[in-house]
Motif scaffolding. Sequence first.
Motif, PDB file in Angstrom:
ATOM      1  N   GLU A  90       0.845  -1.192   0.000  1.00 13.89           N
ATOM      2  CA  GLU A  90       0.000   0.000   0.000  1.00 13.89           C
ATOM      3  C   GLU A  90       0.877   1.238   0.000  1.00 13.89           C
ATOM      4  OE1 GLU A  90      -2.397   0.752   3.531  1.00 13.89           O
ATOM      5  OE2 GLU A  90      -1.143  -0.626   4.665  1.00 13.89           O
ATOM      6  N   SER A  91       0.344   2.276  -0.581  1.00 10.19           N
ATOM      7  CA  SER A  91       1.020   3.568  -0.603  1.00 10.19           C
ATOM      8  C   SER A  91      -0.041   4.625  -0.335  1.00 10.19           C
ATOM      9  CB  SER A  91       1.684   3.799  -1.969  1.00 10.19           C
ATOM     10  OG  SER A  91       0.703   4.002  -2.967  1.00 10.19           O
ATOM     11  N   ALA A  92       0.363   5.857  -0.385  1.00 13.31           N
ATOM     12  CA  ALA A  92      -0.593   6.946  -0.171  1.00 13.31           C
ATOM     13  C   ALA A  92      -1.634   6.987  -1.289  1.00 13.31           C
ATOM     14  CB  ALA A  92       0.141   8.280  -0.097  1.00 13.31           C
ATOM     15  N   ASN A  93      -1.279   6.473  -2.472  1.00 13.66           N
ATOM     16  CA  ASN A  93      -2.169   6.565  -3.628  1.00 13.66           C
ATOM     17  C   ASN A  93      -2.882   5.286  -4.015  1.00 13.66           C
ATOM     18  OD1 ASN A  93      -1.360   9.268  -4.006  1.00 13.66           O
ATOM     19  ND2 ASN A  93       0.479   8.566  -5.060  1.00 13.66           N
ATOM     20  N   SER A  94      -2.369   4.120  -3.577  1.00 16.65           N
ATOM     21  CA  SER A  94      -2.970   2.869  -4.028  1.00 16.65           C
ATOM     22  C   SER A  94      -2.731   1.738  -3.039  1.00 16.65           C
ATOM     23  CB  SER A  94      -2.409   2.473  -5.394  1.00 16.65           C
ATOM     24  OG  SER A  94      -1.041   2.146  -5.279  1.00 16.65           O
ATOM     25  N   ILE A  95      -3.455   0.651  -3.260  1.00 18.15           N
ATOM     26  CA  ILE A  95      -3.220  -0.599  -2.544  1.00 18.15           C
ATOM     27  C   ILE A  95      -3.104  -1.704  -3.590  1.00 18.15           C
ATOM     28  CG2 ILE A  95      -4.510   0.122  -0.493  1.00 18.15           C
ATOM     29  CD1 ILE A  95      -6.587  -2.114  -1.514  1.00 18.15           C
ATOM     30  N   THR A  96      -2.414  -2.759  -3.222  1.00 22.24           N
ATOM     31  CA  THR A  96      -2.316  -3.926  -4.093  1.00 22.24           C
ATOM     32  C   THR A  96      -2.754  -5.136  -3.291  1.00 22.24           C
ATOM     33  OG1 THR A  96      -0.474  -2.948  -5.296  1.00 22.24           O
ATOM     34  CG2 THR A  96      -0.795  -5.319  -5.538  1.00 22.24           C
ATOM     35  N   LEU A  97      -3.739  -5.852  -3.830  1.00 28.65           N
ATOM     36  CA  LEU A  97      -4.188  -7.103  -3.240  1.00 28.65           C
ATOM     37  C   LEU A  97      -3.630  -8.251  -4.065  1.00 28.65           C
ATOM     38  CD1 LEU A  97      -7.964  -6.337  -2.507  1.00 28.65           C
ATOM     39  CD2 LEU A  97      -6.037  -6.257  -0.924  1.00 28.65           C
ATOM     40  N   LYS A  98      -3.221  -9.316  -3.377  1.00 24.31           N
ATOM     41  CA  LYS A  98      -2.713 -10.515  -4.053  1.00 24.31           C
ATOM     42  C   LYS A  98      -3.678 -11.654  -3.764  1.00 24.31           C
ATOM     43  CE  LYS A  98       1.792 -11.878  -4.311  1.00 24.31           C
ATOM     44  NZ  LYS A  98       3.059 -12.478  -3.788  1.00 24.31           N
ATOM     45  N   GLY A  99      -4.216 -12.232  -4.828  1.00 23.36           N
ATOM     46  CA  GLY A  99      -5.179 -13.320  -4.692  1.00 23.36           C
ATOM     47  C   GLY A  99      -4.611 -14.644  -5.155  1.00 23.36           C
ATOM     48  N   GLU A 106      -4.075  -3.865  -8.418  1.00 26.84           N
ATOM     49  CA  GLU A 106      -3.703  -2.563  -7.873  1.00 26.84           C
ATOM     50  C   GLU A 106      -4.897  -1.643  -8.023  1.00 26.84           C
ATOM     51  OE1 GLU A 106      -0.411   0.997  -8.199  1.00 26.84           O
ATOM     52  OE2 GLU A 106      -0.099  -0.837  -9.321  1.00 26.84           O
ATOM     53  N   LEU A 107      -5.293  -1.049  -6.918  1.00 29.48           N
ATOM     54  CA  LEU A 107      -6.460  -0.168  -6.906  1.00 29.48           C
ATOM     55  C   LEU A 107      -6.063   1.207  -6.392  1.00 29.48           C
ATOM     56  CD1 LEU A 107      -8.813  -2.755  -5.192  1.00 29.48           C
ATOM     57  CD2 LEU A 107      -8.831  -2.161  -7.615  1.00 29.48           C
ATOM     58  N   ALA A 108      -6.428   2.221  -7.124  1.00 31.55           N
ATOM     59  CA  ALA A 108      -6.180   3.590  -6.666  1.00 31.55           C
ATOM     60  C   ALA A 108      -7.076   3.859  -5.466  1.00 31.55           C
ATOM     61  CB  ALA A 108      -6.474   4.579  -7.789  1.00 31.55           C
ATOM     62  N   ARG A 109      -6.525   4.490  -4.455  1.00 33.37           N
ATOM     63  CA  ARG A 109      -7.324   4.753  -3.241  1.00 33.37           C
ATOM     64  C   ARG A 109      -8.583   5.556  -3.564  1.00 33.37           C
ATOM     65  NH1 ARG A 109      -5.382   3.186   1.678  1.00 33.37           N
ATOM     66  NH2 ARG A 109      -3.180   2.660   1.752  1.00 33.37           N
ATOM     67  N   GLY A 110      -8.486   6.448  -4.531  1.00 34.10           N
ATOM     68  CA  GLY A 110      -9.654   7.247  -4.913  1.00 34.10           C
ATOM     69  C   GLY A 110     -10.762   6.430  -5.557  1.00 34.10           C
ATOM     70  N   ASP A 111     -10.440   5.243  -6.050  1.00 34.70           N
ATOM     71  CA  ASP A 111     -11.429   4.374  -6.691  1.00 34.70           C
ATOM     72  C   ASP A 111     -12.004   3.321  -5.752  1.00 34.70           C
ATOM     73  OD1 ASP A 111     -10.988   5.719  -9.055  1.00 34.70           O
ATOM     74  OD2 ASP A 111      -9.556   4.237  -9.826  1.00 34.70           O
ATOM     75  N   ILE A 112     -11.624   3.373  -4.483  1.00 33.92           N
ATOM     76  CA  ILE A 112     -12.079   2.365  -3.525  1.00 33.92           C
ATOM     77  C   ILE A 112     -13.231   2.922  -2.700  1.00 33.92           C
ATOM     78  CG2 ILE A 112     -11.433   0.929  -1.550  1.00 33.92           C
ATOM     79  CD1 ILE A 112      -8.539   1.017  -2.603  1.00 33.92           C
ATOM     80  N   GLU A 113     -14.369   2.259  -2.781  1.00 34.18           N
ATOM     81  CA  GLU A 113     -15.526   2.647  -1.966  1.00 34.18           C
ATOM     82  C   GLU A 113     -15.399   2.103  -0.547  1.00 34.18           C
ATOM     83  OE1 GLU A 113     -18.313   4.528  -2.717  1.00 34.18           O
ATOM     84  OE2 GLU A 113     -17.275   5.024  -4.576  1.00 34.18           O
ATOM     85  N   GLN A 114     -14.857   0.878  -0.448  1.00 25.58           N
ATOM     86  CA  GLN A 114     -14.760   0.243   0.858  1.00 25.58           C
ATOM     87  C   GLN A 114     -13.575  -0.713   0.854  1.00 25.58           C
ATOM     88  OE1 GLN A 114     -18.237  -2.026   1.863  1.00 25.58           O
ATOM     89  NE2 GLN A 114     -17.484  -2.580   3.883  1.00 25.58           N
ATOM     90  N   LEU A 115     -12.825  -0.732   1.957  1.00 23.39           N
ATOM     91  CA  LEU A 115     -11.709  -1.654   2.137  1.00 23.39           C
ATOM     92  C   LEU A 115     -11.755  -2.137   3.571  1.00 23.39           C
ATOM     93  CD1 LEU A 115      -9.042  -3.024   1.198  1.00 23.39           C
ATOM     94  CD2 LEU A 115      -7.857  -0.981   2.047  1.00 23.39           C
ATOM     95  N   GLN A 116     -11.792  -3.452   3.739  1.00 23.37           N
ATOM     96  CA  GLN A 116     -11.807  -3.973   5.104  1.00 23.37           C
ATOM     97  C   GLN A 116     -11.180  -5.353   5.167  1.00 23.37           C
ATOM     98  OE1 GLN A 116     -16.072  -3.947   5.867  1.00 23.37           O
ATOM     99  NE2 GLN A 116     -16.084  -6.168   5.869  1.00 23.37           N
ATOM    100  N   ALA A 117     -10.554  -5.627   6.297  1.00 22.80           N
ATOM    101  CA  ALA A 117     -10.044  -6.969   6.565  1.00 22.80           C
ATOM    102  C   ALA A 117     -11.232  -7.812   7.007  1.00 22.80           C
ATOM    103  CB  ALA A 117      -8.994  -6.929   7.662  1.00 22.80           C
ATOM    104  N   THR A 118     -11.305  -9.025   6.503  1.00 27.57           N
ATOM    105  CA  THR A 118     -12.428  -9.900   6.868  1.00 27.57           C
ATOM    106  C   THR A 118     -12.211 -10.567   8.214  1.00 27.57           C
ATOM    107  OG1 THR A 118     -11.469 -11.845   5.803  1.00 27.57           O
ATOM    108  CG2 THR A 118     -12.863 -10.403   4.428  1.00 27.57           C
TER     109      THR A 118
END
Length: 178
Positions: A90-99, A106-118
């Motif tokens: 993760e950075s100030a501008n984006s996060i990267t999820l590995k599946g 890679e998702l831009a933080r501005g494009d994320i409606e919701q992010l949560q740990a399950t």
Amino acid sequence: RVVEAYHDVVTLKGDTTRGRKLFAKSCAPCHRLEEVGHVVGPDLAALANKTPAFFLTELLDPNRNVDSRYLQYLAIGGDGRAYSGLLASESANSITLKGQDGKQFELARGDIEQLQATGKSLMPEGLERDLSRQDLADVIALLSTSGAAPKSFAGNRPAVVAIQNQRLALLATNAAIY
């Protein structure tokens, strides 16, 4: 309850050859072992010294002892798409999820409606529905024998140590006599 219901699996003799085939089918999307699979979950070769009961618990109840590095995250994008995986970076501008299969999103933080740990492991529950008791024993046999070989270097020979210990004991005996 599932772990208790399957406790007899640890008494079965596992077949590592069958275990390799089952690993490639069921575990390789997230684990790499003996050059097979993807690096998403923990390094299983580092766990070879664990007991069969440990492996059984981890296989059948992956959420019991989940390490925070392997928590599943769920991200909902602004377009309504859902992404699931480990938080790889993760950075100030984006996060990267590995599946699974090592796929990264890679998702831009501005494009994320919701992010949560399950609060759960990325490893799925319910392996007992896909693997028989013998299958589980075979996978456990593989995991128990897949550790790295001991390091080899000059002087790292048990026979040499045993001889040196005998000499020291003899010297101590002789010293006590004089």
